[in-house]
Design a protein around this motif. Structure first.
Motif, PDB file in Angstrom:
ATOM      1  N   UNK A 216       4.419   8.981  -0.308  1.00 23.40           N
ATOM      2  CA  UNK A 216       5.161   8.103   0.596  1.00 23.40           C
ATOM      3  C   UNK A 216       4.221   7.212   1.412  1.00 23.40           C
ATOM      4  N   UNK A 217       4.842   6.373   2.247  1.00 27.12           N
ATOM      5  CA  UNK A 217       4.199   5.629   3.334  1.00 27.12           C
ATOM      6  C   UNK A 217       3.101   4.665   2.887  1.00 27.12           C
ATOM      7  N   UNK A 218       3.205   4.229   1.639  1.00 22.20           N
ATOM      8  CA  UNK A 218       2.302   3.190   1.169  1.00 22.20           C
ATOM      9  C   UNK A 218       0.938   3.674   0.751  1.00 22.20           C
ATOM     10  N   UNK A 219       0.771   4.983   0.601  1.00 21.85           N
ATOM     11  CA  UNK A 219      -0.509   5.507   0.139  1.00 21.85           C
ATOM     12  C   UNK A 219      -0.526   5.533  -1.402  1.00 21.85           C
ATOM     13  N   UNK A 220      -1.585   6.045  -1.991  1.00 17.08           N
ATOM     14  CA  UNK A 220      -1.870   5.769  -3.395  1.00 17.08           C
ATOM     15  C   UNK A 220      -0.715   6.077  -4.349  1.00 17.08           C
ATOM     16  N   UNK A 221      -0.162   7.291  -4.278  1.00 12.50           N
ATOM     17  CA  UNK A 221       0.920   7.634  -5.212  1.00 12.50           C
ATOM     18  C   UNK A 221       2.100   6.686  -5.021  1.00 12.50           C
ATOM     19  N   UNK A 222       2.447   6.408  -3.769  1.00 12.17           N
ATOM     20  CA  UNK A 222       3.535   5.481  -3.465  1.00 12.17           C
ATOM     21  C   UNK A 222       3.237   4.093  -4.035  1.00 12.17           C
ATOM     22  N   UNK A 223       1.971   3.680  -3.971  1.00  3.53           N
ATOM     23  CA  UNK A 223       1.584   2.370  -4.496  1.00  3.53           C
ATOM     24  C   UNK A 223       1.815   2.281  -6.007  1.00  3.53           C
ATOM     25  N   UNK A 224       1.600   3.384  -6.713  1.00  4.04           N
ATOM     26  CA  UNK A 224       1.888   3.391  -8.150  1.00  4.04           C
ATOM     27  C   UNK A 224       3.389   3.364  -8.409  1.00  4.04           C
TER      28      UNK A 224
ATOM     29  N   UNK B 205      12.129  13.574   2.306  1.00  2.00           N
ATOM     30  CA  UNK B 205      12.618  12.194   2.181  1.00  2.00           C
ATOM     31  C   UNK B 205      12.309  11.386   3.436  1.00  2.00           C
ATOM     32  N   UNK B 206      11.301  10.531   3.315  1.00  2.43           N
ATOM     33  CA  UNK B 206      10.962   9.576   4.357  1.00  2.43           C
ATOM     34  C   UNK B 206      11.237   8.182   3.809  1.00  2.43           C
ATOM     35  N   UNK B 207      10.656   7.141   4.426  1.00  2.00           N
ATOM     36  CA  UNK B 207      10.897   5.792   3.926  1.00  2.00           C
ATOM     37  C   UNK B 207       9.855   4.826   4.482  1.00  2.00           C
ATOM     38  N   UNK B 208       9.761   3.671   3.809  1.00  2.00           N
ATOM     39  CA  UNK B 208       8.980   2.561   4.314  1.00  2.00           C
ATOM     40  C   UNK B 208       7.479   2.674   4.174  1.00  2.00           C
TER      41      UNK B 208
END
Length: 339
Positions: A165-173, A247-250
């Motif tokens: 989450x939160x725009x870190x690496x996994x989320x970026x993929x 479950x978070x977001x953004x």
């Protein structure tokens, strides 16, 4: 009994209540070596005294270049295990179950040197432009998550959470807004999911306990991910042995977010209902009554608290009084908790 204080079990690990401390960076590894310091031990043990059922240690970097800041905790070498194990021991003394969030900051890392991401796109003008990861980089990072899980197991944690989450690496993929690759790790949803899939498989190959994934279920930007789109990926996670979705977001791209009490709860409800998997709700949840409403209406299975537990490490006692529930205090504190 209020549902908030009912036990909850995942893979034979029983949590004494549904209250979870969400991972929050402490930026307190002052020697920049990723090591546990006295602050961490005091901070986490205090919430265990406060009767939090599950405490998830902050985002802990699986590689040095994957730190959000140079003061972040790390789990990239064996020297870091003993401090983590001692922190686990202190938390467990007071009946808390313990988790750790394995993380890589990707393009939002602020450490010296090159930083990496699926695509060479900076988060904003204040961040460095990352280097696009090669296939070898991706494989090395997947192995780093597995190695981090091995160290977490040695340290005695009950739960592992993968930070997606939160725009870190996994989320970026995962997000098409940040993944512009044209190889097997970009393009379709299946390809964007591939790195997380391989991380899950690697972790599951050595980890028998509860496995959580934190997701940002809404990118709040046209063309980005939504909770409805995440249902497909969560079903893939479930098939691979993920037990629980936090479950978070953004935060994958700069975006305006309309926040209000419980603003992320509908996202948890969407994932829980449509993917038929246990979820945790988080985000401006501050009272026992609010938490109880979420659980009793089947909108989530556990309640994650972040800033509220910074303000009040004894929040479970406050919530218990609010809900008319009596919970046992440590003997040393009994005089202070009269119902």
């Amino acid at each position: 009994m209020a549902k908030l204080f009912e036990p909850y079990t995942i893979r034979q690990v029983e949590f004494k209540n549904r209250i979870v401390m969400a991972p929050m960076c402490m930026y307190s590894s002052h020697n920049e070596d990723g090591m546990i310091e006295d602050w961490h031990k005091t901070h986490y043990a205090t919430r265990a005294v406060g009767q939090v059922g599950l405490i998830i240690v902050e985002a802990t970097a699986v590689q040095p270049q994957g730190r959000i800041s140079a003061q972040d905790l790390g789990i990239w070498n064996d020297d870091q295990i003993d401090g983590l194990a001692d922190t686990v021991r202190l938390m467990k003394q007071h009946g808390a179950k313990t988790g750790i969030q394995l993380a890589h900051a990707g393009r939002k890392a602020t450490v010296d040197g090159d930083i990496s991401a699926p695509s060479a796109i900076a988060f904003n003008e204040h961040y460095k432009t990352p280097v696009e990861m090669t296939l070898a980089d991706i494989k090395e990072t997947i192995q780093a998550f597995k190695d981090g899980a091995i160290r977490a197991k040695k340290a005695g944690f009950d739960v592992i959470e993968l930070h997606g989450a939160h725009g870190y690496l996994i989320n970026e993929f995962l997000s098409p807004l940040t993944n512009k690759r044209t190889d097997d790790y970009g393009g379709s949803a299946e390809n964007r999911y591939r790195m997380l899939s391989e991380i899950i498989d690697g972790v599951r190959s050595i980890w028998e306990g509860p496995l959580f994934v934190r997701i940002s279920a809404d990118d709040y930007t046209e063309g980005g991910m939504t909770a409805e789109l995440y249902v497909e990926m969560v079903n893939w996670m479930k098939a691979q042995g993920v037990d629980f979705i936090d479950v978070s977001s953004g935060a994958v791209v700069p975006a305006a977010i309309d926040t209000y009490p419980g603003y992320q709860v509908p996202l948890s409800e969407t994932i829980k209902t449509n993917a038929e998997i246990p979820t945790g709700a988080v985000g401006l949840i501050t009272t026992g009554i609010q938490a109880e409403e979420i659980l009793k209406n089947n909108r989530a299975d556990m309640i994650l608290l972040a800033r509220e537990l910074l303000r009040n490490p004894y929040w479970p006692y406050t919530a218990a009084k609010e809900l008319g529930v009596e919970i046992k205090a440590p003997k040393q504190y009994e005089r202070g908790w009269i119902y």
